[in-house]
Design an enzyme around this catalytic site. Structure first.
Site, mmCIF file in Angstrom:
data_model
loop_
_atom_site.group_PDB
_atom_site.id
_atom_site.type_symbol
_atom_site.label_atom_id
_atom_site.label_comp_id
_atom_site.label_asym_id
_atom_site.label_seq_id
_atom_site.Cartn_x
_atom_site.Cartn_y
_atom_site.Cartn_z
ATOM 1 N N HIS A 121 0.957 0.349 4.771
ATOM 2 C CA HIS A 121 0.415 -0.870 5.371
ATOM 3 C C HIS A 121 0.269 -1.946 4.290
ATOM 4 O O HIS A 121 -0.110 -1.651 3.152
ATOM 5 C CB HIS A 121 -0.950 -0.577 6.007
ATOM 6 N N GLU A 123 -1.944 -4.132 3.676
ATOM 7 C CA GLU A 123 -3.273 -4.187 3.050
ATOM 8 C C GLU A 123 -3.402 -3.143 1.949
ATOM 9 O O GLU A 123 -3.898 -3.429 0.859
ATOM 10 C CB GLU A 123 -4.364 -3.958 4.106
#
Length: 277
Positions: A121, A123
């Site tokens: 991901h 993030e």
């Protein structure tokens, strides 16, 4: 059919802030480049693109203004922008920014970093960059067994902001069994926790839950994962994915939406379902 809308659904503070910064920057500066999608919702991003935001996959010294998305970006992009005089418009969520600071400081002090979340991901990739990409990852309980633990090292544990709260204690407990030299930072954001808690509450009152969110949205997928573990649930991006047959024999319906789902999409879905009534 009785409809119960979750009291915590739609844009969280971080997403609202990112959208507002982007709109104000476009108005003030004209063309603005966004390094990756500012939030994980296609409909919302399309609106910004129509206003003058251009999504790019990499940074270039010829870009006058570069916007860093709400999920955060890798440290190298800050360095590049600063070296080449590119103006940074930083919409990184304050919760994510806090994780960057924790990881950078603890890594500099000699700690090993463990990130709980999806290693692919954006993030999490960004967080890992603040410890020079040395972090170990845990996506679920099974991954705990794969951790390489040195009894002479100190470990710092951080979480992807959208991590499933139901898995939190089990994973922390298992890692704690492997080492006593562990400092834990619960960095699951408040917006995520409130939305997931609300799902648990609603699931006891309804026959089915509709989760509205982009398929690329981690927090939306976590809401669906949680909802479907409690009752019949469907996950849709907008009302185009709905049809009347889905609601047969449903007397009480719960509706929630991910933190990156715009109000206008939620309203469209609710109107569609109300029209069925």
């Amino acid at each position: 059919m009785n409809i119960i809308l979750s009291k915590f659904s739609g844009y969280c503070y971080g997403v609202k802030r990112a959208i507002s910064i982007a709109q104000n920057s476009i108005e003030a500066l004209g063309k603005v480049y966004s390094l990756g999608s500012i939030i994980h919702n296609k409909r919302a991003v399309e609106k910004l693109e129509n206003q003058g935001l251009q999504i790019v996959d990499d940074i270039d010294k010829n870009y006058k203004n570069i916007l860093f998305r709400s999920h955060g970006v890798e440290k190298k992009f800050y360095n590049f922008a600063n070296e080449h005089g590119v103006n940074i418009i930083d919409t990184t969520c304050t919760f994510v920014k806090k994780i960057h600071q924790i990881v950078a400081e603890k890594y500099k002090s000699g700690n090993e970093i463990i990130i709980i979340g999806n290693k692919n991901h954006p993030e999490v990739i960004g967080i890992n960059s603040w410890c020079d990409y040395t972090a170990q990852f845990v996506g679920d309980e099974k991954d705990v067994e794969k951790l390489k633990i040195d009894k002479n090292c100190n470990y710092v544990l951080v979480f992807q902001t959208t991590f499933n709260i139901e898995k939190y204690e089990k994973i922390v407990s298992k890692i704690s069994e492997k080492t006593e030299n562990l400092e834990i930072f619960n960095t699951i954001c408040n917006a995520t926790k409130k939305r997931q808690d609300a799902i648990l509450e609603i699931s006891e009152k309804v026959d089915m839950i509709v989760v509205i969110g982009d398929k690329s949205s981690s927090n939306s997928k976590k809401l669906y994962e949680l909802a479907s573990s409690r009752c019949k649930s469907i996950f849709v991006e907008d009302c185009s994915e709905l049809d009347q047959s889905m609601f047969e024999n449903v007397k009480n319906l719960g509706i929630t939406a991910g933190a990156s789902t715009p109000d206008f999409v939620i309203d469209e879905v609710i109107k569609y379902i109300q029209d069925l009534n």
